[in-house]
Every structure is written in C-alpha cells, then in structure tokens.
Scaffold this motif. Sequence first.
Motif, mmCIF file in Angstrom:
data_model
loop_
_atom_site.group_PDB
_atom_site.id
_atom_site.type_symbol
_atom_site.label_atom_id
_atom_site.label_comp_id
_atom_site.label_asym_id
_atom_site.label_seq_id
_atom_site.Cartn_x
_atom_site.Cartn_y
_atom_site.Cartn_z
ATOM 1 N N LEU A 69 89.771 -58.472 54.053
ATOM 2 C CA LEU A 69 89.487 -57.299 54.864
ATOM 3 C C LEU A 69 89.466 -56.083 53.941
ATOM 4 O O LEU A 69 90.355 -55.922 53.105
ATOM 5 C CB LEU A 69 90.563 -57.112 55.935
ATOM 6 N N GLY A 70 88.470 -55.230 54.102
ATOM 7 C CA GLY A 70 88.407 -53.993 53.338
ATOM 8 C C GLY A 70 88.527 -52.812 54.273
ATOM 9 O O GLY A 70 87.709 -52.661 55.188
ATOM 10 N N ALA A 71 89.552 -51.996 54.090
ATOM 11 C CA ALA A 71 89.773 -50.851 54.982
ATOM 12 C C ALA A 71 89.849 -49.561 54.183
ATOM 13 O O ALA A 71 90.477 -49.505 53.124
ATOM 14 C CB ALA A 71 91.064 -51.043 55.777
ATOM 15 N N ASP A 72 89.208 -48.518 54.702
ATOM 16 C CA ASP A 72 89.256 -47.210 54.047
ATOM 17 C C ASP A 72 89.103 -46.135 55.114
ATOM 18 O O ASP A 72 88.476 -46.366 56.160
ATOM 19 C CB ASP A 72 88.144 -47.083 53.002
ATOM 20 N N ILE A 73 89.642 -44.957 54.838
ATOM 21 C CA ILE A 73 89.553 -43.853 55.797
ATOM 22 C C ILE A 73 88.179 -43.198 55.777
ATOM 23 O O ILE A 73 87.784 -42.519 56.718
ATOM 24 C CB ILE A 73 90.649 -42.800 55.504
ATOM 25 N N SER A 74 87.406 -43.436 54.702
ATOM 26 C CA SER A 74 86.105 -42.783 54.526
ATOM 27 C C SER A 74 84.940 -43.677 54.961
ATOM 28 O O SER A 74 84.741 -44.772 54.421
ATOM 29 C CB SER A 74 85.923 -42.386 53.060
ATOM 30 N N PHE A 75 84.149 -43.190 55.922
ATOM 31 C CA PHE A 75 82.955 -43.933 56.357
ATOM 32 C C PHE A 75 81.958 -44.065 55.208
ATOM 33 O O PHE A 75 81.294 -45.089 55.055
ATOM 34 C CB PHE A 75 82.289 -43.207 57.536
ATOM 35 N N LYS A 76 81.825 -43.008 54.400
ATOM 36 C CA LYS A 76 80.854 -43.039 53.299
ATOM 37 C C LYS A 76 81.227 -44.082 52.253
ATOM 38 O O LYS A 76 80.358 -44.764 51.709
ATOM 39 C CB LYS A 76 80.740 -41.653 52.652
ATOM 40 N N MET A 77 82.509 -44.195 51.947
ATOM 41 C CA MET A 77 82.947 -45.233 51.009
ATOM 42 C C MET A 77 82.628 -46.615 51.556
ATOM 43 O O MET A 77 82.140 -47.491 50.843
ATOM 44 C CB MET A 77 84.461 -45.104 50.761
ATOM 45 N N LEU A 78 82.911 -46.822 52.831
ATOM 46 C CA LEU A 78 82.644 -48.122 53.438
ATOM 47 C C LEU A 78 81.156 -48.421 53.487
ATOM 48 O O LEU A 78 80.731 -49.569 53.272
ATOM 49 C CB LEU A 78 83.241 -48.165 54.852
ATOM 50 N N ASP A 79 80.354 -47.398 53.754
ATOM 51 C CA ASP A 79 78.912 -47.581 53.768
ATOM 52 C C ASP A 79 78.415 -47.996 52.396
ATOM 53 O O ASP A 79 77.575 -48.895 52.270
ATOM 54 C CB ASP A 79 78.233 -46.281 54.204
ATOM 55 N N TYR A 80 78.959 -47.365 51.363
ATOM 56 C CA TYR A 80 78.595 -47.736 49.987
ATOM 57 C C TYR A 80 79.005 -49.178 49.708
ATOM 58 O O TYR A 80 78.238 -49.962 49.124
ATOM 59 C CB TYR A 80 79.279 -46.792 48.991
ATOM 60 N N ALA A 81 80.236 -49.545 50.126
ATOM 61 C CA ALA A 81 80.740 -50.898 49.887
ATOM 62 C C ALA A 81 79.860 -51.944 50.575
ATOM 63 O O ALA A 81 79.518 -52.974 49.984
ATOM 64 C CB ALA A 81 82.183 -51.010 50.383
ATOM 65 N N LYS A 82 79.491 -51.678 51.819
ATOM 66 C CA LYS A 82 78.656 -52.622 52.562
ATOM 67 C C LYS A 82 77.319 -52.859 51.881
ATOM 68 O O LYS A 82 76.785 -53.975 51.879
ATOM 69 C CB LYS A 82 78.416 -52.099 53.982
#
Length: 261
Positions: A69-82
Amino acid sequence: MPHTRNRIKIGRSFGDASESYDVCARLQRFTGKHMLPWLPEKKDLIVLDLGCGTGFFSELLATRYDQVLGADISFKMLDYAKKNRTGNINWTQADAFKLPYQTASIDVVYSNLMIQWCEPIDKALAEIMRVIKPGGIFVVSTLIDGTLHELKSSWAQVDDDKHVIDFHSEKELNAIFNSGSAKKINHFRKDIVLEYENVLHLATELKGLGANQVPKKLSKGLAGKDKWKKMSKNYQDFQEPSGIYPATYSVYSAVMIKLTS
C-alpha cells in the motif's frame, strides 16, 4: 486546528515538488535503502509505505511483498507515483493522523523521512500502531536536532525568525518510540553530510524536495535580498577548502514492534 493547517501546507509544498523530487532526493535514497535490512523476509505480508511520495520505495517493496500500500497526503505525489511506478500497489491519499485502514490490518509500516512533518509525533505514532497487527513492525527514518545546523546558524546571525524547522532530539524520539503499544527494538543515528556548490544550490534542493515549509516562521514568503546575502556570507564560515558548501542531516532510524497486549 494549526497542526492540520500546517499538514495541508506541507502536503501542497511536496505536491508542487512532485516532478523535481526524485532528482533531488539524494538523502531519501540513502536512508530508505539503509532501512531495508530491518524488513522481514516473509513474502505474504501486507506492507504500507507511509509518506510514499513519488513511490520510489513502494515500487521496490512491491518486488518483495505480495501486498503493498502506498499512502501520501499529497494528491500530486500520488498522481506522479501512479503514472511512473509499476507493480501491484494500492495508492491512497491519507493523513498519518487518520489512516483509512482497519485496526490491526497491516503487518509492516515503512516510513522514510516523513514523520518529522507530523506534529505531535506521539499522536501520529498512536494511529500508526493502531493499524499494525500485534507483533507487526514499524520501520521509520526521520531527522533530528542538528539537521541543517549550518543553515540554522547562518540565519541566526541575520534575524530571530525561524528558517529551519525544529527537530526532536534523539532522547525525545527514544521516549516517544518506546511508549504505548510500541516497543523500540533497535535504532541508530548518523550524521550525513551532503555537498553543495553554493547556498543557492542547497536552497534549490530543499525547495525541490518540498522541504521548505517552516510552520513557526513569522515572516511569510522569501527573505529579502539583503538578508539572503548576509546569510550566504555567514555560511562561508562552513565552506570547505575545496569550495564546497556542506549541509549536515542528522538521521535517526528505528524499528518498533507492536506489543501483543
């Protein structure tokens, strides 16, 4: 809710740095890799990368474990990760103080250089321990007092404002990480000195990491040109004979087990 507002600002700052983060993340790579030997070798585990950022280590963990599971408070970071990471990883936007996971549902929580942004840390730790299964572990790296002391000292000669965040001491973290349902079973600290071409190079890297948020800073925005020049001149006291500008990062890493009772 000052702590909540600060976390929102920090999340935005890191989100704005999502495209530049991997280029600047020298320290994160070092600390993240040195935590890996503490992780269990058993493959059929549920592992949470808390504060996953761009997902660099989430992707690595996905090669070792069945469920990551990858969790972060930043939507932009998660978007980059995806968009940039492969592997079977479940990405989730989450605040460390209110994790969207069931109690006692995760075997391992791995968190690399994130928890220093969580205040109060003991509240975040209690929430992390809530989601870990009894007997499960929390592997963490963070920064402690002494980090960026060169920068802090250089600014202290210019004004009384906060330009570097206040980090906990090793003693304070030892107490926090060995309380409640958490039992610290190992830890170490290490000073890592990174080299920079000049003070602007250091400031640019900190901004590129999204690490330029100082919650207790009085004045808003960038410092004036005159103050910046004075600080840069003061930093020359730390300059090495080769012309390199050093910056010290005091890193604290620990592994905790969740008590079964």
